[in-house]
Design a protein around this motif. Structure first.
Motif, PDB file in Angstrom:
ATOM      1  N   VAL A   1      12.300  -2.026  11.843  1.00  0.00           N
ATOM      2  CA  VAL A   1      11.138  -1.589  12.636  1.00  0.00           C
ATOM      3  C   VAL A   1      10.140  -0.899  11.722  1.00  0.00           C
ATOM      4  N   PRO A   2       8.849  -1.029  12.046  1.00  0.00           N
ATOM      5  CA  PRO A   2       7.871  -0.277  11.260  1.00  0.00           C
ATOM      6  C   PRO A   2       7.902   1.186  11.688  1.00  0.00           C
ATOM      7  N   LYS A   3       7.384   2.030  10.829  1.00  0.00           N
ATOM      8  CA  LYS A   3       7.321   3.456  11.138  1.00  0.00           C
ATOM      9  C   LYS A   3       6.297   3.654  12.258  1.00  0.00           C
TER      10      LYS A   3
ATOM     11  N   VAL B   1      13.492   0.700   7.020  1.00  0.00           N
ATOM     12  CA  VAL B   1      12.292   0.729   7.857  1.00  0.00           C
ATOM     13  C   VAL B   1      11.180  -0.025   7.125  1.00  0.00           C
ATOM     14  N   ILE B   2      10.365  -0.770   7.881  1.00  0.00           N
ATOM     15  CA  ILE B   2       9.277  -1.552   7.263  1.00  0.00           C
ATOM     16  C   ILE B   2       8.136  -0.597   6.906  1.00  0.00           C
ATOM     17  N   PRO B   3       7.748  -0.504   5.634  1.00  0.00           N
ATOM     18  CA  PRO B   3       6.728   0.476   5.246  1.00  0.00           C
ATOM     19  C   PRO B   3       5.296  -0.010   5.474  1.00  0.00           C
ATOM     20  N   HIS B   4       5.134  -1.271   5.929  1.00  0.00           N
ATOM     21  CA  HIS B   4       3.769  -1.802   6.112  1.00  0.00           C
ATOM     22  C   HIS B   4       3.565  -2.247   7.559  1.00  0.00           C
ATOM     23  N   GLY B   5       2.306  -2.473   7.935  1.00  0.00           N
ATOM     24  CA  GLY B   5       2.011  -2.987   9.268  1.00  0.00           C
ATOM     25  C   GLY B   5       2.560  -4.398   9.414  1.00  0.00           C
ATOM     26  N   ILE B   6       2.872  -4.809  10.667  1.00  0.00           N
ATOM     27  CA  ILE B   6       3.422  -6.163  10.846  1.00  0.00           C
ATOM     28  C   ILE B   6       2.651  -6.975  11.879  1.00  0.00           C
ATOM     29  N   ALA B   7       1.607  -6.353  12.486  1.00  0.00           N
ATOM     30  CA  ALA B   7       0.885  -7.030  13.576  1.00  0.00           C
ATOM     31  C   ALA B   7       0.403  -8.420  13.152  1.00  0.00           C
TER      32      ALA B   7
ATOM     33  N   ASP C   1       0.821  -1.208   0.000  1.00  0.00           N
ATOM     34  CA  ASP C   1       0.000   0.000   0.000  1.00  0.00           C
ATOM     35  C   ASP C   1       0.855   1.258   0.000  1.00  0.00           C
ATOM     36  N   GLN C   2       1.916   1.196   0.808  1.00  0.00           N
ATOM     37  CA  GLN C   2       2.777   2.370   0.985  1.00  0.00           C
ATOM     38  C   GLN C   2       4.091   2.157   0.243  1.00  0.00           C
ATOM     39  N   PRO C   3       4.659   3.235  -0.298  1.00  0.00           N
ATOM     40  CA  PRO C   3       5.969   3.089  -0.954  1.00  0.00           C
ATOM     41  C   PRO C   3       7.061   2.816   0.078  1.00  0.00           C
ATOM     42  N   VAL C   4       8.169   2.236  -0.359  1.00  0.00           N
ATOM     43  CA  VAL C   4       9.283   2.018   0.576  1.00  0.00           C
ATOM     44  C   VAL C   4       9.804   3.370   1.044  1.00  0.00           C
ATOM     45  N   LEU C   5      10.405   3.368   2.225  1.00  0.00           N
ATOM     46  CA  LEU C   5      10.845   4.620   2.845  1.00  0.00           C
ATOM     47  C   LEU C   5      12.320   4.871   2.540  1.00  0.00           C
ATOM     48  N   PRO C   6      12.712   6.146   2.589  1.00  0.00           N
ATOM     49  CA  PRO C   6      14.131   6.428   2.316  1.00  0.00           C
ATOM     50  C   PRO C   6      15.022   5.792   3.382  1.00  0.00           C
ATOM     51  N   ARG C   7      16.210   5.363   3.005  1.00  0.00           N
ATOM     52  CA  ARG C   7      17.170   4.790   3.967  1.00  0.00           C
ATOM     53  C   ARG C   7      17.815   5.940   4.738  1.00  0.00           C
TER      54      ARG C   7
END
Ligand code: HEC
Ligand code: HEC
Length: 160
Positions: free
Chosen positions: A145-147, A76-82, A62-68
């Motif tokens: 880690v997720p955001k 950083v993990i761009p998606h939920g992980i629950a 759903d979300q684009p990857v995040l800048p390093r």
């Protein structure tokens, strides 16, 4: 003055000296209060229960990857992980999607393949790329880690 009186006076002075010293010291060098020591600004005797960090992310893709943050930092993990936790010996959902790359190009919106560094025992056998994730990389969330929607307690001025 009788010698006994003199003795009592000297004794009194000797006994009171530390008290006077401490009283003077308090004025000149204020001590640090226990509520000022840590980041949480509560007494060290309290057991604070901070609000849980609100989960962000959504479904993978759903979300684009995040800048390093810097070269070589764990992305950083761009998606939920629950839904993908806990990681156990029997079940590792992250690996269902993030398979090792077989030389394939990374495709936007598709799970980024785990890199060769994760298949390599960097300490014991750094030259060999195996075919499965090494133990040190098994628990992905040790490093990735997720955001989170939180403001940092301390501003990070790290630069590289
Ligand atoms: C259902 C499939 C799926 C599962 C399960 C999954 N991911 Fe992902 N992951 C993705 C997709 C899709 C992306 C985003 C790729 C894109 O947008 O280009 C992604 C992105 C990432 C990234 C960012 C990679 C980069 O290039 O910046 C990391 C890190 C990551 N995931 C770690 C994890 C971890 C850790 C778990 C387990 C807790 C996990 N993922 C579970 C599909 C998945
Ligand atoms: C010991 C820390 C650590 C652990 C544990 C770890 N990673 Fe990583 N990961 C990193 C670092 C550092 C990088 C960036 C440098 C690199 O590529 O080696 C990275 C990079 C990645 C990338 C991006 C690859 C690319 O081509 O850009 C993905 C995807 C990834 N990891 C997924 C995972 C998954 C899934 C797990 C769990 C099976 C995991 N990682 C476990 C530290 C870790």
């Amino acid at each position: 003055m009788r010698s006994q009186d003199l003795q009592s006076l000297v004794l009194a002075l000797v006994l009171l000296a530390p008290v006077a010293y401490l009283a003077a010291g308090e004025e000149t060098s204020p001590s640090t209060r226990d509520t000022e020591i840590g980041l949480s600004k509560t007494s060290v005797f309290d057991v604070p229960s901070p609000d849980p960090v609100p989960a962000t992310g959504g479904d993978p893709g759903d979300q684009p990857v995040l800048p390093r943050f810097f070269d070589g930092s764990p992305p950083v993990i761009p998606h939920g992980i629950a839904d993908f936790l806990p990681i156990t010996r029997q079940e590792h959902l992250c690996l269902d999607c993030h398979e090792p790359d077989e030389g394939a190009e990374r495709v936007e919106g598709e799970p980024t393949p785990i890199p060769h560094s994760h298949l390599t025992d960097l300490r014991a056998d750094p030259e060999t790329v195996g075919d499965q994730v090494v133990g040190a990389r098994y628990f992905c969330v040790t490093c990735h880690v997720p955001k989170g929607a939180v403001s940092p307690l301390v501003k990070n001025r790290f630069e590289r």
